[in-house]
Design an enzyme around this catalytic site. Structure first.
Site, PDB file in Angstrom:
ATOM      1  N   ASP A   4      -5.409   5.857   1.737  1.00  0.00           N
ATOM      2  CA  ASP A   4      -5.450   6.542   2.846  1.00  0.00           C
ATOM      3  C   ASP A   4      -4.800   8.022   2.470  1.00  0.00           C
ATOM      4  O   ASP A   4      -4.156   7.949   1.184  1.00  0.00           O
ATOM      5  CB  ASP A   4      -4.514   6.275   4.095  1.00  0.00           C
ATOM      6  CG  ASP A   4      -4.270   7.099   5.171  1.00  0.00           C
ATOM      7  OD1 ASP A   4      -5.407   7.586   5.597  1.00  0.00           O
ATOM      8  OD2 ASP A   4      -3.147   7.266   5.623  1.00  0.00           O
ATOM      9  N   ASP A   6      -3.297  11.175   4.586  1.00  0.00           N
ATOM     10  CA  ASP A   6      -2.339  11.965   5.500  1.00  0.00           C
ATOM     11  C   ASP A   6      -1.262  10.887   5.978  1.00  0.00           C
ATOM     12  O   ASP A   6      -1.894   9.801   6.542  1.00  0.00           O
ATOM     13  CB  ASP A   6      -2.937  12.582   6.776  1.00  0.00           C
ATOM     14  CG  ASP A   6      -3.594  13.777   6.407  1.00  0.00           C
ATOM     15  OD1 ASP A   6      -3.299  14.505   5.746  1.00  0.00           O
ATOM     16  OD2 ASP A   6      -5.036  13.729   6.732  1.00  0.00           O
ATOM     17  N   THR A 105     -10.177   8.374   4.651  1.00  0.00           N
ATOM     18  CA  THR A 105      -9.459   9.368   5.365  1.00  0.00           C
ATOM     19  C   THR A 105     -10.026   9.736   6.737  1.00  0.00           C
ATOM     20  O   THR A 105     -11.096   9.845   6.732  1.00  0.00           O
ATOM     21  CB  THR A 105      -8.971  10.527   4.612  1.00  0.00           C
ATOM     22  OG1 THR A 105      -8.310  11.444   5.536  1.00  0.00           O
ATOM     23  CG2 THR A 105     -10.149  11.315   4.123  1.00  0.00           C
ATOM     24  N   ASP A 163      -0.442   3.929   6.182  1.00  0.00           N
ATOM     25  CA  ASP A 163       0.715   4.096   6.730  1.00  0.00           C
ATOM     26  C   ASP A 163       0.818   3.949   8.457  1.00  0.00           C
ATOM     27  O   ASP A 163       1.750   3.813   8.792  1.00  0.00           O
ATOM     28  CB  ASP A 163       1.119   5.716   6.759  1.00  0.00           C
ATOM     29  CG  ASP A 163       0.339   6.791   7.548  1.00  0.00           C
ATOM     30  OD1 ASP A 163       1.009   7.233   8.302  1.00  0.00           O
ATOM     31  OD2 ASP A 163      -0.871   6.694   7.114  1.00  0.00           O
TER      32      ASP A 163
END
Length: 226
Positions: A4, A6, A105, A163
């Site tokens: 990923d 961001d 992403t 995240d």
């Protein structure tokens, strides 16, 4: 290895929210609130745009127009406040450069290019799947499946690094093993569905990756250091 962007490699989601707010205010006179800013965390432009269209009927831009306007505004936001590279991000990607690397992403391709330039990782990923490339965003597995296909790898043999709760769910649904990284999880999203939770990418070691495939049975997150 599928990363990923961001919140995993770069702390830029709050800057992206500010850029989106400026784009809407300057371009259409739409003033968003804090709930709209919070909504973007861990979500792609597909979900963000649908959310905003439902909230603001005066949003006349297409999704592509909104993401492009936001990317332009991000230049100014980054110039004002900078962008935080998350601990170990660059070293982790470079250390794994001998493996097929993919980026999955929810950002637009223009935003991903901005972020990779800040990270100094231009050209590090053999495949990139961005918001424009899939019909369904995280937590749907589409992005991870598409990236695995582009790399010519089996998702069941891939490791995803995420995240957000939506990202973890997407990678798991694709069949990947999932490492969650806490360093960029400023919103406190539940990461327990991941196979492993690391404090930061500084803790990503060959032993951690190998251990993912030694696990048998149900997914049960454990924190490195426990």
């Amino acid at each position: 290895m599928l990363f990923d962007l961001d919140g995993t490699l770069l702390d830029s989601e709050r800057e992206s929210a500010e850029a989106m707010a400026r784009a809407l205010a300057h371009g259409l006179g739409i003033v968003i609130d804090e709930s709209d800013r919070a909504f973007i965390i861990g979500r792609s432009w597909v979900a963000i745009y649908d959310h905003l269209r439902a909230r603001y009927p005066s949003l006349s831009w297409s999704r592509a127009e909104l993401s492009a306007a936001t990317a332009r505004e991000r230049v100014g936001v980054f110039a004002e406040v900078g962008a935080t590279i998350l601990p170990g991000a660059q070293a982790a990607v470079r250390a794994l450069s001998h493996l097929p690397l993919g980026l999955v992403t929810g950002s637009s391709r223009a935003e991903a290019a901005q972020a990779l330039a800040i990270l100094g990782l231009d050209g590090a990923f053999a495949a990139m799947v961005c918001a424009e490339d899939v019909a369904a965003s995280k937590p749907a597995p589409d992005g991870y499946l598409a990236c695995a296909r582009a790399l010519g790898i089996d998702p069941a043999g891939a490791v995803a690094i995420e995240d957000s709760a939506a990202g973890i769910a997407a990678a798991a649904a694709a069949g990947c093993r999932v490492i969650a990284v806490a360093a960029g999880n400023f919103a406190g999203q539940d990461q327990r569905a991941a196979d492993v939770i690391l404090d930061s990418l500084e803790d990503l070691t060959p032993a951690v990756i190998a251990g993912l495939f030694a696990q048998v049975g149900s997914r049960h997150a454990f924190e490195v250091g426990d």
